[in-house]
Structures are given as C-alpha cells and as structure tokens.
Design a protein around this motif. Sequence first.
Motif, PDB file in Angstrom:
ATOM      1  N   CYS A 100      32.572  34.929  -0.494  1.00 44.28           N
ATOM      2  CA  CYS A 100      32.701  33.753  -1.374  1.00 44.28           C
ATOM      3  C   CYS A 100      31.383  33.329  -2.035  1.00 44.28           C
ATOM      4  CB  CYS A 100      33.272  32.583  -0.593  1.00 44.28           C
ATOM      5  SG  CYS A 100      32.107  31.890   0.605  1.00 44.28           S
ATOM      6  N   ARG A 101      30.272  33.782  -1.538  1.00 46.48           N
ATOM      7  CA  ARG A 101      28.924  33.489  -2.081  1.00 46.48           C
ATOM      8  C   ARG A 101      28.441  32.051  -1.852  1.00 46.48           C
ATOM      9  NH1 ARG A 101      31.124  38.378  -3.887  1.00 46.48           N
ATOM     10  NH2 ARG A 101      29.598  39.560  -5.096  1.00 46.48           N
ATOM     11  N   SER A 102      29.110  31.279  -1.015  1.00 45.56           N
ATOM     12  CA  SER A 102      28.610  29.920  -0.729  1.00 45.56           C
ATOM     13  C   SER A 102      27.235  30.000  -0.081  1.00 45.56           C
ATOM     14  CB  SER A 102      29.551  29.186   0.223  1.00 45.56           C
ATOM     15  OG  SER A 102      30.820  29.129  -0.327  1.00 45.56           O
TER      16      SER A 102
ATOM     17  N   CYS B 222      21.441  28.934  -0.200  1.00 49.26           N
ATOM     18  CA  CYS B 222      20.076  29.466  -0.100  1.00 49.26           C
ATOM     19  C   CYS B 222      19.274  29.062  -1.329  1.00 49.26           C
ATOM     20  CB  CYS B 222      20.134  30.990   0.030  1.00 49.26           C
ATOM     21  SG  CYS B 222      18.521  31.772   0.114  1.00 49.26           S
ATOM     22  N   LYS B 223      19.890  29.180  -2.490  1.00 45.42           N
ATOM     23  CA  LYS B 223      19.195  28.833  -3.729  1.00 45.42           C
ATOM     24  C   LYS B 223      18.888  27.327  -3.759  1.00 45.42           C
ATOM     25  CE  LYS B 223      21.102  32.534  -6.573  1.00 45.42           C
ATOM     26  NZ  LYS B 223      20.055  32.946  -7.490  1.00 45.42           N
ATOM     27  N   SER B 224      19.842  26.540  -3.301  1.00 40.86           N
ATOM     28  CA  SER B 224      19.629  25.090  -3.316  1.00 40.86           C
ATOM     29  C   SER B 224      18.486  24.704  -2.390  1.00 40.86           C
ATOM     30  CB  SER B 224      20.894  24.351  -2.875  1.00 40.86           C
ATOM     31  OG  SER B 224      21.772  24.279  -3.948  1.00 40.86           O
ATOM     32  N   TRP B 225      18.510  25.264  -1.160  1.00 41.34           N
ATOM     33  CA  TRP B 225      17.479  24.887  -0.195  1.00 41.34           C
ATOM     34  C   TRP B 225      16.097  25.357  -0.658  1.00 41.34           C
ATOM     35  CZ3 TRP B 225      16.653  21.525   3.427  1.00 41.34           C
ATOM     36  CH2 TRP B 225      15.505  21.669   4.215  1.00 41.34           C
ATOM     37  N   ASN B 226      16.058  26.559  -1.212  1.00 43.57           N
ATOM     38  CA  ASN B 226      14.764  27.136  -1.601  1.00 43.57           C
ATOM     39  C   ASN B 226      14.366  26.818  -3.045  1.00 43.57           C
ATOM     40  OD1 ASN B 226      13.899  28.699   0.828  1.00 43.57           O
ATOM     41  ND2 ASN B 226      15.941  29.558   0.555  1.00 43.57           N
ATOM     42  N   LYS B 227      15.136  25.935  -3.662  1.00 45.20           N
ATOM     43  CA  LYS B 227      14.860  25.478  -5.030  1.00 45.20           C
ATOM     44  C   LYS B 227      14.813  26.637  -6.024  1.00 45.20           C
ATOM     45  CE  LYS B 227      12.519  21.248  -3.581  1.00 45.20           C
ATOM     46  NZ  LYS B 227      12.940  21.344  -2.200  1.00 45.20           N
ATOM     47  N   LEU B 228      15.782  27.537  -5.887  1.00 44.80           N
ATOM     48  CA  LEU B 228      15.930  28.653  -6.822  1.00 44.80           C
ATOM     49  C   LEU B 228      17.060  28.295  -7.793  1.00 44.80           C
ATOM     50  CD1 LEU B 228      15.870  31.487  -4.115  1.00 44.80           C
ATOM     51  CD2 LEU B 228      13.915  30.565  -5.361  1.00 44.80           C
TER      52      LEU B 228
ATOM     53  N   CYS C 151      22.226  28.873   4.707  1.00 47.30           N
ATOM     54  CA  CYS C 151      23.366  29.778   4.472  1.00 47.30           C
ATOM     55  C   CYS C 151      24.384  29.657   5.608  1.00 47.30           C
ATOM     56  CB  CYS C 151      22.889  31.218   4.299  1.00 47.30           C
ATOM     57  SG  CYS C 151      21.893  31.869   5.653  1.00 47.30           S
ATOM     58  N   VAL C 152      23.890  29.473   6.829  1.00 47.15           N
ATOM     59  CA  VAL C 152      24.782  29.376   7.994  1.00 47.15           C
ATOM     60  C   VAL C 152      25.623  28.109   7.874  1.00 47.15           C
ATOM     61  CG1 VAL C 152      24.873  29.185  10.519  1.00 47.15           C
ATOM     62  CG2 VAL C 152      23.147  30.651   9.445  1.00 47.15           C
ATOM     63  N   LYS C 153      24.953  27.033   7.530  1.00 50.81           N
ATOM     64  CA  LYS C 153      25.652  25.746   7.422  1.00 50.81           C
ATOM     65  C   LYS C 153      26.736  25.797   6.339  1.00 50.81           C
ATOM     66  CE  LYS C 153      24.800  20.816   7.446  1.00 50.81           C
ATOM     67  NZ  LYS C 153      25.707  20.376   6.431  1.00 50.81           N
ATOM     68  N   ALA C 154      26.439  26.535   5.263  1.00 51.11           N
ATOM     69  CA  ALA C 154      27.349  26.529   4.110  1.00 51.11           C
ATOM     70  C   ALA C 154      28.539  27.464   4.258  1.00 51.11           C
ATOM     71  CB  ALA C 154      26.565  26.929   2.865  1.00 51.11           C
ATOM     72  N   CYS C 155      28.481  28.407   5.181  1.00 48.87           N
ATOM     73  CA  CYS C 155      29.532  29.437   5.240  1.00 48.87           C
ATOM     74  C   CYS C 155      30.872  28.828   5.678  1.00 48.87           C
ATOM     75  CB  CYS C 155      29.129  30.553   6.207  1.00 48.87           C
ATOM     76  SG  CYS C 155      30.437  31.793   6.381  1.00 48.87           S
TER      77      CYS C 155
ATOM     78  N   ALA D 235      31.363  32.939   9.241  1.00 50.85           N
ATOM     79  CA  ALA D 235      30.956  34.337   9.396  1.00 50.85           C
ATOM     80  C   ALA D 235      29.499  34.425   9.821  1.00 50.85           C
ATOM     81  CB  ALA D 235      31.160  35.085   8.080  1.00 50.85           C
ATOM     82  N   LEU D 236      28.773  33.333   9.664  1.00 48.94           N
ATOM     83  CA  LEU D 236      27.358  33.316  10.039  1.00 48.94           C
ATOM     84  C   LEU D 236      27.165  32.411  11.239  1.00 48.94           C
ATOM     85  CD1 LEU D 236      25.835  32.885   6.441  1.00 48.94           C
ATOM     86  CD2 LEU D 236      26.333  35.007   7.652  1.00 48.94           C
ATOM     87  N   LYS D 237      26.397  32.921  12.198  1.00 48.89           N
ATOM     88  CA  LYS D 237      26.087  32.123  13.394  1.00 48.89           C
ATOM     89  C   LYS D 237      24.589  32.114  13.567  1.00 48.89           C
ATOM     90  CE  LYS D 237      30.037  33.137  16.362  1.00 48.89           C
ATOM     91  NZ  LYS D 237      30.456  31.752  16.597  1.00 48.89           N
ATOM     92  N   PHE D 238      24.073  31.044  14.138  1.00 48.89           N
ATOM     93  CA  PHE D 238      22.639  30.959  14.392  1.00 48.89           C
ATOM     94  C   PHE D 238      22.450  30.401  15.788  1.00 48.89           C
ATOM     95  CE2 PHE D 238      18.457  28.754  13.984  1.00 48.89           C
ATOM     96  CZ  PHE D 238      17.696  29.862  13.656  1.00 48.89           C
ATOM     97  N   GLY D 239      21.656  31.094  16.588  1.00 49.75           N
ATOM     98  CA  GLY D 239      21.443  30.594  17.939  1.00 49.75           C
ATOM     99  C   GLY D 239      20.483  31.473  18.700  1.00 49.75           C
TER     100      GLY D 239
END
Length: 249
Positions: free
Chosen positions: A14-16, A21-27, A148-152, A156-160
């Motif tokens: 879905c590309r969220s 990533c772009k929003s957080w990194n100001k891209l 990216c993890v928060k937005a998915c 599909a993305l996990k962080f820990g």
Amino acid sequence: MKSLLIDLDKCTGCRSCIVACKSWNKLEPRIENRDQDGIRNAVEKAKGTDKFSDNEFTYIYEKDIKNFYKRQCMHCEDPQCVKNCPAHAIVKYDNGAVVVDKEKCEGVGLCAQVCPFGVPVMAVDKKPVKCTLCYDRITQNPALEPACVKACPSKALKFGDIDEMREYTSKFKYVYGGGVNDSYNSSVIYVSDIPFEKIDFKVAEIHNIANVLEAIKHPVGALTLLGGAALVGLKIYSERVKKVKEGKR
Ligand code: SF4
Ligand code: SF4
Ligand code: SF4
C-alpha cells in the motif's frame, strides 16, 4: 538491540510506510493535508518510487503486481559502510541503527560503493543518505517505533527487541536477516511463507567485499589476501579523494 521485522505475507504494497518515512524525514511528497485526499495523493506519488535516492530511504521493489517487498537499509551488525568509512562518519549504535554523521562525512562515497545491499545514495551535497531506522524517533522516546512501522495498516512491520523478533521468525518457513541466512547479521529481518525467489528477493548483492581501509593501511598484504575487490575499492577511494581535493565534490 532492536530489530525491524518485515512480514512479507502481510504486506499489501500500500506504500503507507513510504509516505510516513517521507513525512518523518521531511522528504517529498509529504502529507501536507491530512484529509483523505491529501493522504491518497501522497500515496499515489510514492508509487513512482522504485529505487533509493536522496528522496527515497525506502521503496517497494515490485517484481510484478502480486510480488513485491519493502526495501531499506538492513542495519548490519558489522557494516561494510562503517568499516570502510575513512572519516569514521558512520556509526552502528547499540539500539541497532546505522547512522551517518553528515558533519564528519568527507564525501568520499565509499559507503555507497561497498554496501552489499546497494543502499546509501550520495545526495547533491555529496553526503550519503539512507534509512536511519528512525534513530531520531526511537531515541527521542523509547515508546516510539519507526515512522514506517507505526504507519503500516497491515501490521506487516514490527519493531522490538531483536531476540523477541528472532523468536517470532520460528513461525515462518523463510527467514532472512538477524543472523539467519545472511552474512551481515542485519537488524532488519524478513519473514515469509512464500519462497523468497518468487518475489525476486534481493539478498546481499555483493559478497566478500574487501575492507578497503585495511587495504589502504596495509596495501601489499591486503591486496594479496583480498585481490581484485580491494583494488577496485582503492581505485574508487583514490579517485574520490583526488576529486575532493580538487574541489569537485
Ligand atoms: S545495508 Fe549497507 S548501508 Fe545499511 S548498514 Fe549494511 S552496509 Fe551499511
Ligand atoms: S525506519 Fe524510518 S528512515 Fe527507515 S524506512 Fe522506516 S521510516 Fe524510513
Ligand atoms: S505500509 Fe505495510 S503493508 Fe503497506 S507497503 Fe508498507 S509494509 Fe507493506
């Protein structure tokens, strides 16, 4: 040590994650307008992304409409980019993130040449850019996960903790990363029940890269041991240093 786990079976493409990533990194494109149209527009624009650039720290590699996966820095345990940076401008932190210190960087560009996954890209200012594992988020507040993890939306993305993530991999037939099937013991782990070949999964593209800096310090011994790869590295390094000195950064 933290880990970013990517569950390929859950990813819908879905590309969220890219937009976040772009929003957080100001891209660009950032989500300027957070209503439904604003988010839809940003996602549509992110669909054009198919390689790393100074504006794309992550993208979806698409073999075809059904087979794709998210790519970003693998945050290797013993990274070639760190080992080969003559300015010691790249650091592997205890939390897993591999981050470039732009102030220290001399613009030599070896990191971009030696990365086995083809990740860093030299920006117009001749400094490398790449995914930071959202170092500036995860160190700001331990409860925060990468953008990216928060937005998915598909989880599909996990962080820990990397040990927890390694434990989680036991549920899957196919694993890459975290020391399983990868020589770089990356802090990013891919899991899937579909064979990786089916999605054209690009594991490390370059193997047995010479430690170019060692070759520079001990040219005769290192060249005997490392052969052609070190020679290529040395050539890249000396050409780059020459250009930097000539002011052609
Ligand atoms: S994937 Fe490349 S840029 Fe990322 S840590 Fe490993 S060597 Fe460095
Ligand atoms: S961890 Fe951060 S920098 Fe890396 S791809 Fe995800 S959002 Fe982008
Ligand atoms: S947000 Fe999640 S589901 Fe969507 S493309 Fe990224 S990883 Fe896949």
